[in-house]
Design a protein around this motif. Structure first.
Motif, mmCIF file in Angstrom:
data_model
loop_
_atom_site.group_PDB
_atom_site.id
_atom_site.type_symbol
_atom_site.label_atom_id
_atom_site.label_comp_id
_atom_site.label_asym_id
_atom_site.label_seq_id
_atom_site.Cartn_x
_atom_site.Cartn_y
_atom_site.Cartn_z
ATOM 1 N N VAL A 18 -4.786 24.858 77.424
ATOM 2 C CA VAL A 18 -4.685 26.357 76.886
ATOM 3 C C VAL A 18 -5.914 26.688 76.960
ATOM 4 O O VAL A 18 -6.543 28.166 77.248
ATOM 5 C CB VAL A 18 -3.955 26.821 75.607
ATOM 6 N N ALA A 19 -6.993 26.944 75.715
ATOM 7 C CA ALA A 19 -8.156 27.032 75.847
ATOM 8 C C ALA A 19 -8.692 27.150 77.149
ATOM 9 O O ALA A 19 -10.012 28.321 77.499
ATOM 10 C CB ALA A 19 -9.380 26.535 75.340
ATOM 11 N N GLY A 20 -8.936 26.299 77.979
ATOM 12 C CA GLY A 20 -9.740 26.122 79.223
ATOM 13 C C GLY A 20 -8.574 26.557 80.353
ATOM 14 O O GLY A 20 -9.947 27.259 81.085
ATOM 15 N N LEU A 21 -8.354 28.073 80.279
ATOM 16 C CA LEU A 21 -7.556 29.301 80.891
ATOM 17 C C LEU A 21 -8.692 29.576 80.987
ATOM 18 O O LEU A 21 -8.452 30.610 81.972
ATOM 19 C CB LEU A 21 -5.664 29.125 80.206
ATOM 20 N N HIS A 22 -8.965 31.023 79.698
ATOM 21 C CA HIS A 22 -9.770 31.826 80.094
ATOM 22 C C HIS A 22 -11.100 31.580 79.564
ATOM 23 O O HIS A 22 -11.894 33.143 78.913
ATOM 24 C CB HIS A 22 -8.707 32.967 79.919
ATOM 25 N N ARG A 23 -11.739 29.927 79.262
ATOM 26 C CA ARG A 23 -12.897 30.557 78.429
ATOM 27 C C ARG A 23 -13.695 31.074 78.507
ATOM 28 O O ARG A 23 -14.459 32.115 78.054
ATOM 29 C CB ARG A 23 -13.239 28.976 77.807
ATOM 30 N N GLY A 24 -13.913 31.000 79.964
ATOM 31 C CA GLY A 24 -15.388 31.630 80.540
ATOM 32 C C GLY A 24 -15.500 33.186 80.721
ATOM 33 O O GLY A 24 -16.267 33.151 80.435
ATOM 34 N N GLU A 25 -13.985 33.984 80.587
ATOM 35 C CA GLU A 25 -13.959 35.088 80.465
ATOM 36 C C GLU A 25 -14.537 35.469 78.787
ATOM 37 O O GLU A 25 -15.166 36.382 78.821
ATOM 38 C CB GLU A 25 -13.071 35.148 81.070
ATOM 39 N N VAL B 260 -4.285 35.815 78.456
ATOM 40 C CA VAL B 260 -5.656 35.714 77.258
ATOM 41 C C VAL B 260 -5.817 35.156 76.506
ATOM 42 O O VAL B 260 -6.848 34.820 75.845
ATOM 43 C CB VAL B 260 -6.227 36.419 78.768
ATOM 44 N N VAL B 261 -5.270 36.372 75.722
ATOM 45 C CA VAL B 261 -5.578 36.748 73.825
ATOM 46 C C VAL B 261 -5.438 35.084 73.375
ATOM 47 O O VAL B 261 -6.246 34.399 72.397
ATOM 48 C CB VAL B 261 -4.503 37.658 73.336
ATOM 49 N N ALA B 262 -4.513 34.419 73.854
ATOM 50 C CA ALA B 262 -3.567 33.030 73.159
ATOM 51 C C ALA B 262 -4.763 32.226 73.913
ATOM 52 O O ALA B 262 -5.836 31.331 72.448
ATOM 53 C CB ALA B 262 -2.479 32.651 74.095
ATOM 54 N N SER B 263 -5.861 31.958 74.785
ATOM 55 C CA SER B 263 -6.588 31.446 75.127
ATOM 56 C C SER B 263 -8.086 31.829 74.347
ATOM 57 O O SER B 263 -8.186 30.564 73.822
ATOM 58 C CB SER B 263 -6.828 31.533 76.996
ATOM 59 N N TRP B 264 -8.502 32.963 74.429
ATOM 60 C CA TRP B 264 -9.792 33.266 73.863
ATOM 61 C C TRP B 264 -9.203 33.103 72.266
ATOM 62 O O TRP B 264 -10.093 32.277 71.506
ATOM 63 C CB TRP B 264 -9.600 34.729 73.672
ATOM 64 N N ALA B 265 -8.085 32.587 71.803
ATOM 65 C CA ALA B 265 -7.752 32.233 70.082
ATOM 66 C C ALA B 265 -7.208 31.424 70.164
ATOM 67 O O ALA B 265 -8.471 30.399 68.634
ATOM 68 C CB ALA B 265 -6.592 32.488 69.425
ATOM 69 N N ALA B 266 -7.733 30.028 70.817
ATOM 70 C CA ALA B 266 -7.493 28.705 70.991
ATOM 71 C C ALA B 266 -8.800 28.355 71.286
ATOM 72 O O ALA B 266 -8.940 27.125 70.224
ATOM 73 C CB ALA B 266 -6.671 28.510 72.037
#
Length: 174
Positions: free
Chosen positions: A154-161, A93-99
């Motif tokens: 990667v960004a799309g994994l948890h962007r909504g959150e 999640v942190v990697a996705s949010w960072a992306a």
């Protein structure tokens, strides 16, 4: 208990710079690492805003890089124990949010502004200058790391959150 997010931040930033390596020599590598680390720090502080949250992730572990490796097409087959060990501290999640933060300047500004509500903030938003206002040298060094199309999976994994966590633009303006 460990209330320090540094293992998660270091491992996740390392994963990002290995998945999206710098363009150039030693200076480019350093600038790319700083940008990744700043984005991951903001993302980790948002994800784990209190010392208790950080302690809990320190005890339970963040989950590792397996899904991120799969999404990006990294080969996980021939890893030795040392390479596997640091990957267990990568937080998906942190990697996705960072992306998301690396590819969307507006979202990055909102995220840094939101840090004031957490327990981790020790400085001003200027601490994240390379994330918020990269110059041409920064952008060239991290061309892959900041490329929206390359980071989309990667960004799309948890962007909504992340967007939910930060609220809408209207709510921030009010």
């Amino acid at each position: 208990m460990q209330a320090d997010l540094s293992p998660v931040i270091a491992a996740t930033a390392h994963w990002l710079t290995r998945a999206y390596p710098p363009a150039g020599g030693a200076l480019a590598a350093a600038l790319c690492e700083v940008q990744a680390r700043q984005a991951v720090t903001v993302a980790a502080w948002l994800r784990y805003p209190t010392a208790m949250d950080a302690a809990l992730v320190g005890m339970a572990g963040p989950g590792g890089s397996d899904r991120l490796d799969w999404v990006t097409g990294a080969d996980a087959g021939d890893r030795d124990a040392e390479d596997f060990a640091w990957r267990t501290w990568v937080d998906e999640v942190v990697a996705s949010w960072a992306a998301c933060l690396l590819t969307d300047p507006g979202l990055a500004r909102r995220a840094v502004a939101d840090l004031a509500r957490g327990e981790h903030t020790t400085g001003s938003p200027a601490v994240f200058r390379r994330l918020l206002a990269p110059d041409a040298t920064d952008r060239n060094a991290a061309a892959l790391l900041r490329h929206p199309d390359l980071l989309a999976s990667v960004a799309g994994l948890h962007r909504g959150e992340l967007v939910d966590r930060l609220g809408s633009d209207e709510a921030l303006a009010a």
